[in-house]
Design an enzyme around this catalytic site. Structure first.
Site, short mmCIF file in Angstrom:
data_model
loop_
_atom_site.label_atom_id
_atom_site.label_comp_id
_atom_site.label_asym_id
_atom_site.label_seq_id
_atom_site.Cartn_x
_atom_site.Cartn_y
_atom_site.Cartn_z
N ASN A 210 13.67 -17.20 -6.68
CA ASN A 210 13.93 -18.64 -6.82
C ASN A 210 15.18 -18.87 -7.65
O ASN A 210 15.78 -17.92 -8.15
CB ASN A 210 12.71 -19.37 -7.39
CG ASN A 210 12.35 -18.90 -8.78
OD1 ASN A 210 13.11 -19.09 -9.72
ND2 ASN A 210 11.20 -18.23 -8.91
N ASP A 279 4.43 -18.28 -6.93
CA ASP A 279 3.00 -18.55 -6.72
C ASP A 279 2.39 -17.55 -5.74
O ASP A 279 1.19 -17.32 -5.75
CB ASP A 279 2.81 -19.97 -6.19
CG ASP A 279 3.13 -21.01 -7.25
OD1 ASP A 279 2.83 -20.76 -8.42
OD2 ASP A 279 3.71 -22.06 -6.91
N LYS A 289 13.23 -0.11 4.56
CA LYS A 289 13.87 -1.39 4.91
C LYS A 289 13.33 -1.90 6.25
O LYS A 289 13.27 -1.14 7.22
CB LYS A 289 15.39 -1.14 5.00
CG LYS A 289 16.18 -2.41 5.10
CD LYS A 289 17.66 -2.10 5.12
CE LYS A 289 18.40 -3.34 5.57
NZ LYS A 289 19.62 -3.06 6.27
N ASP A 306 -2.18 -17.36 -11.98
CA ASP A 306 -1.44 -18.36 -12.74
C ASP A 306 -1.46 -17.94 -14.22
O ASP A 306 -2.50 -17.97 -14.88
CB ASP A 306 -2.10 -19.74 -12.57
CG ASP A 306 -1.22 -20.84 -13.14
OD1 ASP A 306 -0.82 -20.72 -14.32
OD2 ASP A 306 -0.93 -21.80 -12.41
N ILE A 307 -0.30 -17.51 -14.71
CA ILE A 307 -0.23 -16.95 -16.07
C ILE A 307 -0.57 -18.02 -17.12
O ILE A 307 -1.37 -17.80 -18.02
CB ILE A 307 1.17 -16.36 -16.34
CG1 ILE A 307 1.53 -15.33 -15.26
CG2 ILE A 307 1.24 -15.73 -17.72
CD1 ILE A 307 2.97 -14.87 -15.28
N PHE A 323 5.63 -25.92 -18.10
CA PHE A 323 6.69 -26.68 -17.46
C PHE A 323 6.22 -27.03 -16.05
O PHE A 323 5.49 -26.27 -15.43
CB PHE A 323 7.98 -25.84 -17.36
CG PHE A 323 8.83 -25.96 -18.60
CD1 PHE A 323 8.44 -25.36 -19.78
CD2 PHE A 323 10.03 -26.67 -18.56
CE1 PHE A 323 9.21 -25.47 -20.92
CE2 PHE A 323 10.80 -26.79 -19.70
CZ PHE A 323 10.40 -26.19 -20.89
N LYS A 337 -0.98 -31.34 -13.54
CA LYS A 337 -0.97 -29.91 -13.88
C LYS A 337 -1.46 -29.68 -15.30
O LYS A 337 -2.14 -28.70 -15.58
CB LYS A 337 0.45 -29.34 -13.75
CG LYS A 337 0.81 -28.97 -12.33
CD LYS A 337 2.21 -28.44 -12.22
CE LYS A 337 2.62 -28.45 -10.75
NZ LYS A 337 4.02 -28.14 -10.55
N LYS A 341 -4.54 -27.26 -15.65
CA LYS A 341 -4.33 -25.96 -16.31
C LYS A 341 -4.80 -25.96 -17.76
O LYS A 341 -4.71 -24.95 -18.44
CB LYS A 341 -2.85 -25.56 -16.24
CG LYS A 341 -2.31 -25.41 -14.80
CD LYS A 341 -0.97 -24.69 -14.78
CE LYS A 341 -0.37 -24.71 -13.39
NZ LYS A 341 0.73 -23.76 -13.22
#
Ligand code: CTP
Length: 402
Positions: A210, A279, A289, A306-307, A323, A337, A341
């Site tokens: 990302n 995720d 490859k 999910d840490i 965040f 969230k 969480k």
């Protein structure tokens, strides 16, 4: 006023090529009006001479445990009591092993055993030696006993290799010492922080990643250190320098990040999940490859743990801050969230091509907690991190009175 003025620093120098940098360190410390007593080990005197260090420190250098002349003036126990802080820079692998095992076989190791002052090590060694299981064990044992490790940094090494093991530069050690003596709002608080992206491999050459640059997380690590906290930073693949005084662990995948966090979270006071954690990961990673054999291909993905939620659900959970990176309605999604969480605070972050957030030097956030929120307008990530840390510190202090 210089925070180091009049501070009594015992600088231990052990054997390693980085010992030459101790001359510059002493010069900087003297410029900051600190009193510096240098103690040199036998191996260190192969790299830097007592004469040079005496000249820059303005005091005779101490080398021997059994030195009648020096013992008659200030004996080693008195010297151990004299120090406000003991800094060993560079600290060799051998010295760390000696300290971990409680040896008192030279002046410096004896002083470290005999002092009640905080002990800080700035490790410097070959990257393989730093990563060796014996050194890793010695380092964690020392940290558990309250010894602080500053660095090492990663990069080119004198031996021609590249990796972790470089001593922090004298300027970095100086700034770290200044913040060590600054009584910030988070003095003595342990902070664990994740930052940057993760990479989920598809085959030996490709991954799903990302756009997170890690800049926000690294700015936070720096700001927490400035507030007096001891910071451990679990970083995904980024090209950023480690802020001075921050202990950094590099990881690549979400799974590695989770493992690194769970191995360190015990005893930490504040956890901040700033990383953009994948995720999902590919169900299978190809050994070779992947070839383009057809017009379409499918990749099956499976969920990663999910840490942040995992940390918040621990029995002795630290104060947790998450965040929420969103491309629309950031505050609404972030609040959902925060509740789902079960984290104490969440920073809503609008990301995307035209907004701040990823790959940018500026950012704007809304920090949300139970019953309140504060908008932090668009500014550079360094200032934003400082503001964020002072709000986190305020809520962390008030956590039991809520
Ligand atoms: N996070 C985490 N572990 C994951 C995913 C996210 O610790 N596997 C943390 C991030 O570090 C961040 C927060 O959770 O602090 C929110 O991440 P984000 O990707 O914005 O939200 P998600 O929970 O993944 O929800 P969604 O993808 O549905 O927006």
């Amino acid at each position: 006023m210089n925070v180091l003025a009049g501070k009594k620093l015992l600088l231990g120098v052990t054997g390693g090529i980085a010992a030459y940098k101790s001359v510059e360190l002493v010069r900087l410390l003297r410029k900051s009006a600190a009193e510096v007593q240098v103690v040199l080990t036998g191996a260190a005197s192969q790299f830097v001479t007592p004469m040079t260090l005496q000249a820059v420190s303005g005091r005779p250098v101490r080398q021997d445990l059994f030195d009648p002349a020096h013992e008659a003036a200030m004996g080693h126990i008195e010297l151990a009591r004299w120090a406000d802080l003991v800094l060993v820079a560079p600290a060799s692998a051998s010295f760390m092993a000696r300290l971990a095992n409680g040896f008192a076989d030279n002046l410096l190791s004896t002083l470290c055993l005999a002092t009640a002052a905080p002990i800080v090590l700035a490790p410097a060694m070959n990257q393989q030696m730093w990563q060796n299981a014996a050194t890793r064990d010695n380092a964690s044992l020392l940290v558990r006993r309250g010894v602080e490790l500053w660095g090492p940094a990663s990069g080119d090494q004198a031996c021609g290799e590249v990796g972790p093991g470089r001593m922090l530069e004298p300027e970095a050690l100086l700034s770290q010492l200044c913040s060590r003596f600054t009584q910030g709002p988070l003095a003595g608080v342990r902070v664990l922080l994740t930052a940057g992206p993760t990479r989920e491999p598809l085959d030996p050459v490709r991954f799903i990643g990302n756009r997170s640059s890690g800049k926000m997380g690294f700015a936070l690590a720096r700001a927490f250190t400035g507030a007096g906290a001891r910071v451990e930073l679990i970083a995904g693949p980024v090209t950023l320098d480690t802020p001075a005084g921050v202990e950094r662990v590099d990881v690549e995948t979400a799974g590695e990040m989770e493992q690194a966090v769970m191995a360190r979270v015990k005893g930490c006071d504040i956890f901040v999940g700033c990383a953009a954690v994948a995720d999902y990961r590919p169900d299978a990673v190809a050994d070779q490859k992947i070839k383009k054999n057809s017009d379409r291909m499918e990749i099956r993905l499976v969920r990663n743990a999910d840490i942040l939620a995992g940390v918040a659900a621990l029995p002795d959970a630290p104060f947790t801050v998450g965040f929420a990176a969103e491309t629309q309605d950031p505050e609404e999604y972030a609040e959902k969230k925060r509740i789902a969480k079960r984290v104490n605070m969440i920073a809503a972050n609008l990301v995307g091509a035209r907004q701040g957030g990823f790959e940018r030097d500026e950012n704007a956030l809304t920090l949300i907690w139970d019953g309140g929120r504060e908008q932090l307008p668009m500014t550079d990530k360094v200032s934003l991190a400082e503001k964020l840390v002072s709000l986190i510190a305020e809520h962390y202090e008030n956590r039991h009175s809520a």
